[in-house]
Structure formats: C-alpha cells, structure tokens
Design an enzyme around this catalytic site. Structure first.
Site, short mmCIF file in Angstrom:
data_model
loop_
_atom_site.label_atom_id
_atom_site.label_comp_id
_atom_site.label_asym_id
_atom_site.label_seq_id
_atom_site.Cartn_x
_atom_site.Cartn_y
_atom_site.Cartn_z
N LYS A 80 0.85 -1.19 0.00
CA LYS A 80 0.00 0.00 0.00
C LYS A 80 0.89 1.24 0.00
CE LYS A 80 -3.96 1.85 2.64
NZ LYS A 80 -4.88 1.57 3.78
N SER A 155 -9.69 1.40 2.60
CA SER A 155 -8.82 2.20 1.76
C SER A 155 -7.70 1.41 1.09
CB SER A 155 -8.20 3.32 2.60
OG SER A 155 -7.37 2.77 3.62
N SER A 179 -9.82 -1.02 6.84
CA SER A 179 -9.24 -0.84 5.51
C SER A 179 -8.46 -2.01 4.93
CB SER A 179 -8.33 0.38 5.50
OG SER A 179 -9.12 1.53 5.34
#
Ligand code: GLN
Length: 489
Positions: A80, A155, A179
């Site tokens: 990420k 996310s 997330s």
C-alpha cells in the site's frame, strides 16, 4: 492465464525449492500480468520493474549458492502506498505528498527485504487511508476485478484488487477502521488486521495512531500466516509495538476447530441496511464451521451500535493532529505564495482532497475547548465500553464471527457524494480497531454469484494463531478462494 499466477506463496516457494520455477520466472509472470490487466484494474500506482527483475536474478543466484534467506526469498509482494522506503516515492493517495520520498524505511519493508521478498510496486489507496472505496485517491479510482464497474473497497483497495487480479501473490495494507478487511471482503481475498502493537507502525504514514495497524493480504489464509510471522515483533522505533515473542503462525494451521466455541452476535445480524444476501452467506459460513466441529454460542456486544460514532470522533481527532505536519515546508507539495501564512493556506487548500479536509475540520472541532468533553471524551468512554464488551464475550467463546462488510461492492461513483454511506461500510469492522483486537476476513461466497462476501472473525489480543487456524480450516472446507475473476476484456 499463466498457471504460476494461481499459486499461493507456499506453493510458489515449494516450486522454487524443487527447482521447477525460478524467482525470475515468478517475477516476470506477475509483471506480465500487471501489463495485461492493470490498465483496467488500476490497482498499481508504481511498478518497480527493473529493480524487481534484478532482485529476482540475485535471489536465484543466492539460492544456487545455498544462501536462501527462507521460504519467501525471491517471492514478490506489493505494498500500500503509505509504507515508506528510500527505494521509492510515497504519495499516500494525496496530492500533498506528490514527489515525496522518505529518507527512512518502514520496519515492515525492512523485514520483508530481510526475508528476501521483492517489492513489485505500490498500490492505490484512499487519500491518507480515509475512505472505503479507493475513490478518494488523488490519482485515479481502482476497479473491483470481479466487476470492473464497481469499487474494490478501501482504503487498501489497490492492494486487495492487485491480489484478486493476481497482479501479485500477496500485499500489505493498513487498517484503521477496516481498511484491510473490507476491501479483502469485497475483492474475495483474505486479509488480516493484527492485534494493535503486534506489527511495528514505524514508517506507516499516520492517520489515527491509536487505531492504525499494518497487516497482510493474500489469496490463502496460510499465506497471511507466513507474512505475519515476518512482519510481526517488537520494534524499538515504535513504542506501541509489543514486546511479545512471535509464534510460528503457520504451525498452528492444523485444520481443526472442534475445540473452539464460535461466538455469534445475533443482534448485529439485524443491523439496519445490512444486505440480507451477504448475511445469508455469513450464516452459511458459520454453519460450515459447526459442521467442522466448532460449537456456536450467542454473544452480546451491546455497545457495537455506538462503534461508528466513536470511531469517527476519535479518528478525525487524531487525523487533524497527525496531518498538521503537511504545511508545505518538509513534505511533498508546496504552493507558491507571497507570505508564509499564505503558503501554508494555499498548500493545504490545494494539496488535500475533500474527504481529508472534512476530517481535519471535524477533528479540530471535536478537540476544541468547549466541545472536548461532549465529543472526544465521550467517544473514549465508548471505546472502553466496546473493549469491555469483547472481554466479557470472550469469557464464553474463543472467536467471534460476523460479516466483514454490510454488503457487496457497489457501482463506482454511486456513493462519492454521500460520506455517511461510506462511513457505514465500517459498521462491523471498527470495533476491533477500537478494542485493539486481531481480526480476519475470509472469502465466504458470492452475492448473486458475482460479488464476493467475507466472513469476519475476531479474537482475543495476540491470539492471531487461533484466528488464522479458524480461517484456514474454513478455507480447507470451501472452494471460494480458488475462484478467479475472468477479467475478460
Ligand atoms: N473506512 C474507514 C475510514 O474511512 C477505515 C479507513 C481505514 O481503516 N484506514 O476511516
């Protein structure tokens, strides 16, 4: 599709060991897959092609000389875009970090490298990890590989989509309120948020520091076990990381659940707005665990209903403070201006997106002198009650099972103007963050045979082994994890 892409980390590792595959073969296969599908999925924000190929050749050389660093040596992973390293830029889905390259490295990245893993690239995310759909990225939205017209969740939507589309065999994400788990659920992969403090947060761009935790995402629960073993452990650079020994997680995966009591919070299955098709799949998954020998018991989590309210007070308060450092002086983007004040104002106005600004405003408000007791302090009290709920529930059960997300992936764009709808995505996930507990999402079927759903499992602090054991046992008895999105053009 190249058959290499369907293999788990363990399977890839075995093939390398046997000499059937080289690290170079594997890295080339996944890079090829990124070339083939990522213009449609848009999971990646950066691909490190040349360095990855170089490292793969070096890994093959090392193995030939008998210097393999362990089972993951030479295997690729994606990260990420909020995990920093001097090796690459970190934009965190934000214009304000445009061009930012950290002078130091996240502990998890250093640990993955020490295990010989190869960072294939960085994945798209909601700006500063604020969001549930990856549409809050300043760059572009990401698509759900199962239905390109729908969101991947967020996310960590880029990480989830990349793994689901087999652009990488595994990924790291971060989870502040769901997330990792929610996008894992919407993309039909496995994802885990470890106990708060189990994994060092050093080098994770801070959103809400008392809730943030880094965790693994993959196509198999056993792959999460392998990765967690690498990234977990105490770190002097993160004072909240726990000084507890890291168990051999994979060793706990024996397929058994007959010694366990699964707590089912029946009331939560009546949450207004939850999709009945998703709830039915989760109920079936719990029945499957019963057939495998687990006992189910009813549990009550009475304060869960206040979870979202407490979470959105605490996370905005912490975010408003954490994000004050982005003023155009030290990081990334800087607007032109005549005076210093004007430079601050313009940098933050132009650099932050709408959701981030909304949270800074909310967070500053709830911390302000006259409102602190009414909002922030009250939210902290709820947090304590939520933690107490779980403590009491775990007196009568070992693992709690419920849905991960209240429904399947929705069409891109449908909820961008409706922040409350986005926030309600986190209904089932935020309480584990508030209580600091480990939680896992495992694929448990498809809504209308098209959109993945996830079974959400939560357990006691630091008992990731039990969580992984249950997830793995469920996976062994089902075949959801073997399905792959067709991604036909
Ligand atoms: N969707 C939640 C939020 O927007 C969770 C985000 C996260 O876990 N990083 O705050």
């Amino acid at each position: 599709m190249n058959e290499v892409l369907a293999l788990s980390l363990s399977e890839l590792s075995e093939r390398i060991d046997r000499g059937d595959l080289s690290s170079r073969d594997i890295v080339e296969a996944f890079l090829g897959r990124i070339d083939e599908v990522d213009d449609r999925v848009r999971a990646m924000v950066r691909t490190h092609r040349e360095p990855a190929l170089r490292e793969a050749s070096a890994a093959d050389d090392a193995r030939r000389k008998g210097n393999a660093k362990g089972p993951l040596h030479g295997l690729p992973i994606v990260l990420k875009d909020n995990l920093v390293s001097p090796d690459f830029e970190t934009h965190c889905g934000s214009r304000i970090l445009q061009g930012f390259r950290a002078p130091y490295e996240a502990t998890v990245v250093t640990k993955l490298k020490a295990a010989g893993m190869i960072v294939l690239g960085n994945t798209n995310m909601d700006e500063f990890a604020m969001g549930s759909s990856t549409e809050n990225s300043s760059l572009h939205p990401t698509s759900n590989p199962w239905d390109l017209g729908r969101v991947p969740g967020g996310s960590s939507g880029g990480s989830a989509a990349a793994v689901a589309a087999r652009e990488a065999p595994a990924a790291l994400g971060s989870d502040t309120g769901g997330s990792i788990r929610q996008p894992a659920s919407l993309c039909g992969i496995a994802g885990m948020k470890p106990t708060y403090g189990r994994v060092s947060r050093y080098g994770l761009v801070a959103f809400a520091s008392s809730l943030d935790q880094i965790g693994p995402m993959g196509n198999r629960v056993s792959d999460l076990a392998l990765l967690l073993e690498v990234i977990a452990g105490h770190d002097a650079k993160d004072s909240t990381s726990l000084e507890k020994e890291v168990p051999h997680y994979k060793g706990a995966l024996d397929g058994s659940v007959d010694d366990l009591r699964i707590g089912v919070p029946r009331k939560l299955f009546e949450t207004p707005g939850a999709d009945p098709r998703t709830l039915a799949l989760v109920r079936e998954a719990i029945e499957e665990l019963e057939r495998a020998g687990a006992k189910t018991v009813d549990v009550e989590l009475p304060h869960s209903a206040y979870g979202i309210a407490a979470y959105y007070l605490i996370c905005t308060a912490e975010a408003s403070s954490n994000l004050s450092r982005y003023d155009g002086v030290k990081f990334g983007y800087r607007a032109e201006a005549e005076t210093l004040d004007e430079m601050y104002r313009r940098t933050r106005s132009e650099g932050f997106g709408r959701e981030v600004k909304r949270r800074i405003l909310l967070g500053t408000y709830v911390l302000s002198a006259g409102y602190y007791d009414a909002y922030y302090r009250k939210a902290q009290r709820i947090r304590t009650l939520v933690r107490e709920d779980f403590r009491r529930a775990f007196e009568g059960c070992d693992v709690i099972a419920m849905p991960t997300a209240p429904g399947p992936a929705w069409p891109l764009g449908e909820r961008v103007e409706d922040p409350l709808q986005m926030y309600l995505q986190d209904t089932f996930t935020v309480t584990a963050n508030l209580a600091g507990l480990p939680a896992l999402s495992v694929p448990c079927g498809f809504v209308e045979d098209r959109w993945p759903a996830g079974l959400h499992l939560i357990t006691r602090p630091l008992d990731e082994s039990t969580l992984l054991r249950v997830g793995d046992a469920y996976e062994r008895r089902t075949e959801w994890h073997q399905r792959m999105p067709s991604l036909s053009a």
